[in-house]
Design a protein around this motif. Structure first.
Motif, PDB file in Angstrom:
ATOM      1  N   VAL A 119       0.855  -1.225  -0.098  1.00  0.00           N
ATOM      2  CA  VAL A 119      -0.030  -0.130  -0.054  1.00  0.00           C
ATOM      3  C   VAL A 119       0.961   1.279   0.038  1.00  0.00           C
ATOM      4  O   VAL A 119       0.384   2.179  -0.646  1.00  0.00           O
ATOM      5  N   TRP A 120       1.975   1.080   0.712  1.00  0.00           N
ATOM      6  CA  TRP A 120       2.851   2.222   0.727  1.00  0.00           C
ATOM      7  C   TRP A 120       3.475   2.660  -0.824  1.00  0.00           C
ATOM      8  O   TRP A 120       3.594   3.910  -1.166  1.00  0.00           O
ATOM      9  N   SER A 121       3.981   1.481  -1.466  1.00  0.00           N
ATOM     10  CA  SER A 121       4.212   1.826  -2.990  1.00  0.00           C
ATOM     11  C   SER A 121       3.028   2.308  -3.701  1.00  0.00           C
ATOM     12  O   SER A 121       3.365   3.505  -4.676  1.00  0.00           O
ATOM     13  N   HIS A 122       1.937   1.805  -3.419  1.00  0.00           N
ATOM     14  CA  HIS A 122       0.749   2.339  -4.429  1.00  0.00           C
ATOM     15  C   HIS A 122       0.824   3.992  -3.908  1.00  0.00           C
ATOM     16  O   HIS A 122       0.299   4.818  -4.871  1.00  0.00           O
ATOM     17  N   LEU A 123       0.485   4.300  -2.653  1.00  0.00           N
ATOM     18  CA  LEU A 123       0.469   5.748  -2.246  1.00  0.00           C
ATOM     19  C   LEU A 123       1.602   6.563  -2.771  1.00  0.00           C
ATOM     20  O   LEU A 123       1.253   7.825  -3.209  1.00  0.00           O
ATOM     21  N   CYS A 124       2.694   6.068  -2.836  1.00  0.00           N
ATOM     22  CA  CYS A 124       4.128   6.729  -3.436  1.00  0.00           C
ATOM     23  C   CYS A 124       3.569   7.006  -4.844  1.00  0.00           C
ATOM     24  O   CYS A 124       3.793   8.362  -5.318  1.00  0.00           O
ATOM     25  N   LEU A 125       3.283   6.178  -5.504  1.00  0.00           N
ATOM     26  CA  LEU A 125       2.918   6.538  -7.076  1.00  0.00           C
ATOM     27  C   LEU A 125       1.573   7.552  -7.035  1.00  0.00           C
ATOM     28  O   LEU A 125       1.536   8.350  -8.030  1.00  0.00           O
ATOM     29  N   GLY A 126       0.702   7.369  -6.130  1.00  0.00           N
ATOM     30  CA  GLY A 126      -0.577   8.125  -6.235  1.00  0.00           C
ATOM     31  C   GLY A 126      -0.330   9.578  -5.852  1.00  0.00           C
ATOM     32  O   GLY A 126      -1.031  10.381  -6.344  1.00  0.00           O
ATOM     33  N   CYS A 127       0.588   9.726  -5.011  1.00  0.00           N
ATOM     34  CA  CYS A 127       0.915  11.317  -4.659  1.00  0.00           C
ATOM     35  C   CYS A 127       2.042  12.251  -5.252  1.00  0.00           C
ATOM     36  O   CYS A 127       2.051  13.422  -5.386  1.00  0.00           O
ATOM     37  N   HIS A 128       2.611  11.214  -6.268  1.00  0.00           N
ATOM     38  CA  HIS A 128       3.653  12.051  -7.180  1.00  0.00           C
ATOM     39  C   HIS A 128       2.850  12.541  -8.454  1.00  0.00           C
ATOM     40  O   HIS A 128       2.244  11.636  -9.067  1.00  0.00           O
ATOM     41  N   TYR A 129       3.066  13.602  -9.163  1.00  0.00           N
ATOM     42  CA  TYR A 129       2.518  14.106 -10.233  1.00  0.00           C
ATOM     43  C   TYR A 129       3.469  14.064 -11.371  1.00  0.00           C
ATOM     44  O   TYR A 129       4.634  14.265 -11.249  1.00  0.00           O
ATOM     45  N   HIS A 130       2.773  13.455 -12.307  1.00  0.00           N
ATOM     46  CA  HIS A 130       3.609  13.246 -13.658  1.00  0.00           C
ATOM     47  C   HIS A 130       2.561  13.831 -14.666  1.00  0.00           C
ATOM     48  O   HIS A 130       1.415  13.364 -14.743  1.00  0.00           O
ATOM     49  N   GLN A 131       3.030  14.681 -15.636  1.00  0.00           N
ATOM     50  CA  GLN A 131       2.105  15.206 -16.593  1.00  0.00           C
ATOM     51  C   GLN A 131       1.704  14.175 -17.490  1.00  0.00           C
ATOM     52  O   GLN A 131       0.334  14.430 -18.203  1.00  0.00           O
ATOM     53  N   TYR A 132       2.179  13.128 -17.601  1.00  0.00           N
ATOM     54  CA  TYR A 132       2.024  11.948 -18.671  1.00  0.00           C
ATOM     55  C   TYR A 132       1.032  10.916 -18.280  1.00  0.00           C
ATOM     56  O   TYR A 132       0.639  10.040 -18.667  1.00  0.00           O
ATOM     57  N   GLU A 133       0.717  10.970 -16.705  1.00  0.00           N
ATOM     58  CA  GLU A 133       0.014  10.052 -16.118  1.00  0.00           C
ATOM     59  C   GLU A 133      -1.356  10.677 -15.545  1.00  0.00           C
ATOM     60  O   GLU A 133      -1.469  11.977 -15.081  1.00  0.00           O
TER      61      GLU A 133
END
Length: 158
Positions: A119-133
């Motif tokens: 869940v920590w890994s998913h949250l890390c991906l979820g809170c970082h902004y990427h213009q292409y995602e």
């Protein structure tokens, strides 16, 4: 009239920055605390995430609210893991969070450690902004909220 994309991105970035600053303040107040008022900060972070998901009056785009909630949830989980590690393996304050997320398997059940890391890994991906995602959806953040709430309780029992 809808706002231009650039304005929404700037609003989301500003909002995530504010949540990040709040998370850093919470982490700083957590240093040296073991019990008592320290649990309030996790509860406040979970409540903040819930408010971001359920209150459309917050002045940010839906994507910004979802990212902000993800960051609050990630911080709550990190604090819970820090507490568990401090109780079971003192002296890990100086290592990175990524390294800390690998350590719960030594002082908790293997399934608990795996779930916390996932869940920590998913949250890390979820809170970082990427213009292409595309950012996390409301349903994803709700499921992470439920998982983090459960993980906080499980980690507190060790």
């Amino acid at each position: 009239m809808p706002t231009p994309t650039g304005t929404r991105i700037a609003d989301a970035h500003r909002f995530v920055t504010e949540i990040s600053e709040l998370a850093q303040k919470v982490r700083k107040t957590e240093v040296g605390k073991v019990t008592g008022a320290a649990s309030t900060s996790i509860d406040e972070l979970l409540l903040t995430a819930d408010q971001l998901l359920s209150d459309p009056s917050v002045e940010a785009s839906a994507a910004g609210r979802h990212r902000g909630a993800s960051l609050a949830l990630r911080t709550a989980l990190e604090i819970a893991v820090d507490r568990t590690l401090d109780a079971g393996m003192p002296g890990l304050a100086g290592i990175t969070t990524r390294a800390k997320m690998l350590c719960p398997r030594f002082c908790t059940a293997a399934t608990t450690a795996r779930r916390a890391n996932a869940v920590w890994s998913h949250l890390c991906l979820g809170c970082h902004y990427h213009q292409y995602e595309i950012g996390p959806t409301r349903d994803q953040v709700h499921s992470w909220h439920a998982e983090v709430s459960e993980m906080v309780g499980e980690l507190a029992s060790y």
